[in-house]
Enzyme design. Sequence first.
Site, PDB file in Angstrom:
ATOM      1  N   SER A 263      49.361  13.855 -27.619  1.00  0.00           N
ATOM      2  CA  SER A 263      49.476  14.801 -26.513  1.00  0.00           C
ATOM      3  C   SER A 263      48.493  14.435 -25.407  1.00  0.00           C
ATOM      4  O   SER A 263      47.615  13.591 -25.592  1.00  0.00           O
ATOM      5  CB  SER A 263      49.156  16.217 -27.011  1.00  0.00           C
ATOM      6  OG  SER A 263      47.762  16.321 -27.244  1.00  0.00           O
ATOM      7  N   LYS A 264      48.677  15.093 -24.280  1.00  0.00           N
ATOM      8  CA  LYS A 264      47.792  14.843 -23.151  1.00  0.00           C
ATOM      9  C   LYS A 264      46.349  15.177 -23.532  1.00  0.00           C
ATOM     10  O   LYS A 264      45.410  14.523 -23.094  1.00  0.00           O
ATOM     11  CB  LYS A 264      48.240  15.678 -21.958  1.00  0.00           C
ATOM     12  CG  LYS A 264      47.266  15.612 -20.791  1.00  0.00           C
ATOM     13  CD  LYS A 264      47.921  15.978 -19.503  1.00  0.00           C
ATOM     14  CE  LYS A 264      46.978  16.396 -18.383  1.00  0.00           C
ATOM     15  NZ  LYS A 264      45.583  16.089 -18.530  1.00  0.00           N
ATOM     16  N   ARG A 265      46.210  16.193 -24.371  1.00  0.00           N
ATOM     17  CA  ARG A 265      44.859  16.588 -24.799  1.00  0.00           C
ATOM     18  C   ARG A 265      44.143  15.462 -25.539  1.00  0.00           C
ATOM     19  O   ARG A 265      42.940  15.301 -25.403  1.00  0.00           O
ATOM     20  CB  ARG A 265      44.908  17.861 -25.652  1.00  0.00           C
ATOM     21  CG  ARG A 265      44.304  19.059 -24.920  1.00  0.00           C
ATOM     22  CD  ARG A 265      44.574  20.352 -25.655  1.00  0.00           C
ATOM     23  NE  ARG A 265      46.001  20.628 -25.685  1.00  0.00           N
ATOM     24  CZ  ARG A 265      46.702  20.863 -26.788  1.00  0.00           C
ATOM     25  NH1 ARG A 265      46.101  20.883 -27.967  1.00  0.00           N
ATOM     26  NH2 ARG A 265      47.992  21.117 -26.739  1.00  0.00           N
ATOM     27  N   GLY A 267      44.493  12.340 -24.956  1.00  0.00           N
ATOM     28  CA  GLY A 267      44.046  11.427 -23.908  1.00  0.00           C
ATOM     29  C   GLY A 267      42.776  11.938 -23.244  1.00  0.00           C
ATOM     30  O   GLY A 267      41.821  11.188 -23.041  1.00  0.00           O
ATOM     31  N   ASP A 268      42.755  13.236 -22.930  1.00  0.00           N
ATOM     32  CA  ASP A 268      41.582  13.818 -22.275  1.00  0.00           C
ATOM     33  C   ASP A 268      40.365  13.751 -23.205  1.00  0.00           C
ATOM     34  O   ASP A 268      39.249  13.462 -22.780  1.00  0.00           O
ATOM     35  CB  ASP A 268      41.854  15.285 -21.904  1.00  0.00           C
ATOM     36  CG  ASP A 268      42.921  15.386 -20.815  1.00  0.00           C
ATOM     37  OD1 ASP A 268      43.174  14.353 -20.152  1.00  0.00           O
ATOM     38  OD2 ASP A 268      43.504  16.477 -20.636  1.00  0.00           O
TER      39      ASP A 268
END
Length: 509
Positions: A263-265, A267-268
């Site tokens: 998920s994008k999370r 990546g962050d």
Amino acid sequence: MNQERPVRVRFAPSPTGPLHIGGVRTALYNYLFARQHGGQLVFRIEDTDSARFVPGAEQYIIESFRWLGIKFDEGVSFGGEHGPYRQSERRDIYKKYVQQLLDAGKAYIAFDTPEELAAKREEIKNFQYDATTRGLMRNALTLPAEEVERLVRSGENYVVRFKIEPGEDVVVNDIIRGEVHINSSVLDDKVLYKSADELPTYHLANIVDDHLMEISHVIRGEEWLPSAPLHVLLYRAFGWEDTMPQFAHLPLLLKPDGKGKLSKRDGDRLGFPVFPLEWHDPQTGDVSRGYREDGYLPEAVVNFLALLGWNPGTEQELLTMDELIAQFDLHKCSKSGAKFDYVKAAWFNHEYILSTPDEQLVPAFDAILRREGIEAQPARVQEVVRMMKSRVNFIHELWPLCRFFFVAPTEYDEKTVRKRWKEYSPQQMQELCTVLEALPDFEQQTQEEAVNAWIAKNDYKMGDVMNAWRLTLVGEGKGPHMYEISYFLGREETLQRMRRAIKTLNIKQ
Ligand code: GLU
């Protein structure tokens, strides 16, 4: 199925935001498959869910593929004979097919309001709109025909639902997963069309378009596998079994660590992009990082994505697009999810930086130099790239390593000074200046021969001289070979830096 059917595949994103890297992999596999078979790749925009439409998303997706070198043969912005390719522009087409199902008794009109549906869900545990419950609802199967007609004519909102016959064994033939069986009783009477916006839902539009666009293979993410039995039933309901595409549901991209979907999370949290390009959210103003802006070469992204879920079965990891096209095999895709290895992604970028001709890397490094206020001749920028690129994974990492080529040091790293600047260093550097000044030219070989002779004559230690010299030109103990540095700087700049260091470091001592 007719095996001779020409290969036509499609990538059909919904423009609900930036394209996730998993979507990029799906498009890439479609592209590789199409090219390999001399087929066609269609770009279709599935925008029937207007509530989720995000302005700019379509353009973003097109730009992403342009950057990555994934080319479409037909579709939105590419033209072609099966258009329009934006589903919101195909309303009339879908209406005709919805009517066909209604006329054949394979679908029916339903008037249940959201409140009525919510009430039923309260009343019946695990409520599902299907053969067991449709008789309790407000639809064309329970209301008299005249009433249905009256309601429709009076403009009451309705939906069209697919009438699923229970107890049937539905088989999805999947190239990657084999035969997937499902009993139709677990499926609900899916909404295919909504009168409120005169648009079909994803399922109907997807099937009608795949049929009309003569799609031979549906290659898409695993998250669509649960929809596949319904799609098979729709093909049957239309009588299109003979031209039903072959399915291939690709494995999920998994978190680099732990369990679950990438998920994008992630990546962050771990510091890597999950989108191909930087994305500026038009609603929140949030900016999400992208592979392009993070300094990835498109070839590296293509290569590492291609290997997430498939591999050539050899040790070879570096494959060009042409090699991927030649070797890709849909039948050899894995069923299980692929862990997203962002460290490996950086390694791929390093490898592609090495194999990319230096001059092609110049614009990227030049842009960074300009941002730092440095204007340099392209030939000089290229020379620095040549000397230093093997040390980085990303072009922007060159700046801290290469700053000294363009900016003379004014300070000297304390630790290096303590270790490398001996009490006799000023004297040696002074002599070295004299040696360099006297050279007929400043070629690396000329310098090296003269310096070696001078060192030998005086019985100096090579290491002492070179370390001190490096400190005067670089300001610390790093950098490529000394003669590469001095040659790049030129005689005048070299002598200037040396003299400044002698002066500055003498005062310090
Ligand atoms: N519109 C769907 C998506 O956003 C397409 C799924 C499919 O390929 O059938 O991925």
